[in-house]
Design a protein around this motif. Structure first.
Motif, mmCIF file in Angstrom:
data_model
loop_
_atom_site.group_PDB
_atom_site.id
_atom_site.type_symbol
_atom_site.label_atom_id
_atom_site.label_comp_id
_atom_site.label_asym_id
_atom_site.label_seq_id
_atom_site.Cartn_x
_atom_site.Cartn_y
_atom_site.Cartn_z
ATOM 1 N N ASP A 48 -4.321 -0.531 7.113
ATOM 2 C CA ASP A 48 -3.544 0.082 5.458
ATOM 3 C C ASP A 48 -3.925 -1.343 3.782
ATOM 4 O OD1 ASP A 48 -3.133 1.447 6.990
ATOM 5 O OD2 ASP A 48 -0.958 1.387 6.993
ATOM 6 N N ILE A 49 -3.299 -2.153 4.147
ATOM 7 C CA ILE A 49 -3.983 -2.847 3.297
ATOM 8 C C ILE A 49 -5.127 -2.901 2.288
ATOM 9 C CG2 ILE A 49 -3.668 -5.153 1.888
ATOM 10 C CD1 ILE A 49 -1.081 -5.654 3.724
ATOM 11 N N ARG A 50 -5.978 -3.083 3.145
ATOM 12 C CA ARG A 50 -7.379 -3.458 3.234
ATOM 13 C C ARG A 50 -8.111 -1.045 2.085
ATOM 14 N NH1 ARG A 50 -12.578 -2.073 5.372
ATOM 15 N NH2 ARG A 50 -14.141 -3.193 4.450
ATOM 16 N N LEU A 51 -7.501 -0.457 2.859
ATOM 17 C CA LEU A 51 -7.635 0.590 2.690
ATOM 18 C C LEU A 51 -7.215 0.655 0.943
ATOM 19 C CD1 LEU A 51 -8.774 3.672 2.867
ATOM 20 C CD2 LEU A 51 -6.788 4.307 3.408
ATOM 21 N N LEU A 52 -5.856 0.320 0.977
ATOM 22 C CA LEU A 52 -5.441 0.627 -0.150
ATOM 23 C C LEU A 52 -6.372 -0.361 -1.330
ATOM 24 C CD1 LEU A 52 -1.598 0.333 0.129
ATOM 25 C CD2 LEU A 52 -3.049 2.526 0.105
ATOM 26 N N ASP A 53 -6.254 -1.941 -1.566
ATOM 27 C CA ASP A 53 -7.388 -2.931 -1.947
ATOM 28 C C ASP A 53 -8.607 -2.190 -2.398
ATOM 29 O OD1 ASP A 53 -5.247 -5.088 -1.771
ATOM 30 O OD2 ASP A 53 -6.341 -5.781 -0.594
ATOM 31 N N LEU A 54 -8.884 -1.951 -1.319
ATOM 32 C CA LEU A 54 -10.658 -1.039 -2.158
ATOM 33 C C LEU A 54 -10.527 0.268 -2.430
ATOM 34 C CD1 LEU A 54 -11.982 -1.757 1.707
ATOM 35 C CD2 LEU A 54 -12.805 -2.551 -0.720
ATOM 36 N N PHE A 55 -9.340 0.807 -2.741
ATOM 37 C CA PHE A 55 -9.416 1.621 -3.253
ATOM 38 C C PHE A 55 -8.845 1.630 -4.838
ATOM 39 C CE2 PHE A 55 -6.595 5.441 -5.046
ATOM 40 C CZ PHE A 55 -6.979 6.238 -5.151
ATOM 41 N N GLU A 56 -8.073 0.436 -4.750
ATOM 42 C CA GLU A 56 -8.064 0.380 -5.870
ATOM 43 C C GLU A 56 -9.608 -0.203 -6.875
ATOM 44 O OE1 GLU A 56 -5.135 -2.321 -6.376
ATOM 45 O OE2 GLU A 56 -3.183 -0.681 -6.157
ATOM 46 N N LYS A 57 -10.159 -1.419 -6.165
ATOM 47 C CA LYS A 57 -11.508 -2.236 -6.174
ATOM 48 C C LYS A 57 -12.679 -1.029 -6.703
ATOM 49 C CE LYS A 57 -9.779 -6.258 -6.575
ATOM 50 N NZ LYS A 57 -9.639 -6.443 -8.081
ATOM 51 N N VAL A 58 -13.230 -0.476 -5.726
ATOM 52 C CA VAL A 58 -13.788 0.730 -5.957
ATOM 53 C C VAL A 58 -13.747 1.785 -5.892
ATOM 54 C CG1 VAL A 58 -15.181 -1.176 -3.978
ATOM 55 C CG2 VAL A 58 -13.998 1.436 -3.361
ATOM 56 N N GLY A 59 -13.069 2.478 -5.971
ATOM 57 C CA GLY A 59 -12.178 3.977 -6.401
ATOM 58 C C GLY A 59 -12.355 4.622 -4.650
ATOM 59 N N CYS A 60 -12.352 5.920 -5.259
ATOM 60 C CA CYS A 60 -11.997 6.751 -4.171
ATOM 61 C C CYS A 60 -13.897 7.554 -3.941
ATOM 62 C CB CYS A 60 -11.130 7.945 -4.365
ATOM 63 S SG CYS A 60 -10.743 9.530 -3.490
ATOM 64 N N VAL A 61 -14.335 7.709 -4.739
ATOM 65 C CA VAL A 61 -15.488 8.469 -4.598
ATOM 66 C C VAL A 61 -16.829 7.289 -3.653
ATOM 67 C CG1 VAL A 61 -17.856 9.177 -5.756
ATOM 68 C CG2 VAL A 61 -15.319 9.921 -6.342
ATOM 69 N N ARG A 78 -4.748 7.314 2.199
ATOM 70 C CA ARG A 78 -3.758 6.628 1.069
ATOM 71 C C ARG A 78 -3.291 6.375 1.245
ATOM 72 N NH1 ARG A 78 -3.192 7.144 -4.172
ATOM 73 N NH2 ARG A 78 -2.575 4.679 -4.768
ATOM 74 N N GLU A 79 -2.303 8.035 1.214
ATOM 75 C CA GLU A 79 -0.447 8.118 1.389
ATOM 76 C C GLU A 79 -0.443 8.089 2.810
ATOM 77 O OE1 GLU A 79 0.925 9.851 -1.292
ATOM 78 O OE2 GLU A 79 -0.985 9.285 -2.736
ATOM 79 N N GLU A 80 -0.891 8.016 3.396
ATOM 80 C CA GLU A 80 -0.283 7.964 5.233
ATOM 81 C C GLU A 80 0.354 6.488 5.413
ATOM 82 O OE1 GLU A 80 -3.601 9.530 7.588
ATOM 83 O OE2 GLU A 80 -2.654 11.757 7.153
ATOM 84 N N ALA A 81 -1.203 5.229 4.385
ATOM 85 C CA ALA A 81 -1.798 4.033 4.323
ATOM 86 C C ALA A 81 0.141 3.729 3.518
ATOM 87 C CB ALA A 81 -2.427 3.937 3.773
ATOM 88 N N LEU A 85 2.968 2.019 5.520
ATOM 89 C CA LEU A 85 3.487 0.501 4.945
ATOM 90 C C LEU A 85 5.266 0.597 4.694
ATOM 91 C CD1 LEU A 85 0.475 -0.725 3.365
ATOM 92 C CD2 LEU A 85 1.608 -1.630 5.541
ATOM 93 N N GLN A 86 5.723 1.607 3.262
ATOM 94 C CA GLN A 86 6.756 1.445 3.354
ATOM 95 C C GLN A 86 7.701 1.636 4.333
ATOM 96 O OE1 GLN A 86 7.073 5.133 0.608
ATOM 97 N NE2 GLN A 86 6.232 4.448 -1.578
ATOM 98 N N LEU A 87 7.410 2.295 5.031
ATOM 99 C CA LEU A 87 7.915 2.677 7.059
ATOM 100 C C LEU A 87 8.421 0.949 7.302
ATOM 101 C CD1 LEU A 87 6.514 5.558 8.385
ATOM 102 C CD2 LEU A 87 9.351 5.383 7.324
#
Length: 103
Positions: A48-61, A78-81, A85-87
Motif C-alpha cells: 500500500d505504501i509503495r503504491l501511494l509513493d509511486l502514485f505521487e512520483k510517476v502518476g496515475c497514467v 489508491r483509495e483502498e490503500a 492504512l487509516q484503519l
C-alpha cells in the motif's frame, strides 16, 4: 520489513503461552498462525505504501500503463490503500529511495 524483530516476538509469544499452561505443540501452532497473519499484514502495508509513493512520483497514467489497467482502477486501488492504512493507523512517509528504486 522487520522480520528479525518479528521472529523474536513470535518466539517470545510461544514461550509465554507455554508459561501459562499451553502445551508446547499448541503454543507452536498458535505462534505460527500469528506469524502468518503478521507477515501478510506487513506485506499488505508495504504494498500500500509503495503504491501511494509511486502514485505521487510517476502518476496515475504511468502506473496504469505499467500494470495494464485503467486509470480508474489505479484511483480505486489508491483509495483502498489509503483506507487500509487509516484503519491500521499506519503513518505513511514518502521514502525517496524506495520510491526511486521502485520507479
Amino acid at each position: 520489513m522487520r522480520l528479525d524483530d518479528l521472529a523474536k516476538v513470535i518466539r517470545d509469544l510461544e514461550d509465554a503461552l507455554v508459561l501459562v499452561g499451553v502445551s508446547r505443540a499448541a503454543a507452536h501452532r498458535a505462534a505460527m498462525d500469528a506469524e502468518s497473519v503478521s507477515v501478510a499484514d506487513m506485506l499488505e502495508t508495504q504494498e500500500d505504501i509503495r503504491l501511494l509513493d509511486l502514485f505521487e512520483k510517476v502518476g496515475c497514467v504511468t502506473l496504469a500503463e505499467r500494470q495494464g489497467v485503467s486509470s480508474r482502477t489505479i484511483y480505486n486501488r489508491r483509495e483502498e490503500a489509503i483506507e487500509r492504512l487509516q484503519l491500521k493507523k499506519v503513518c505513511r512517509f514518502t521514502s525517496d529511495n524506495g520510491s526511486q528504486e521502485a520507479a
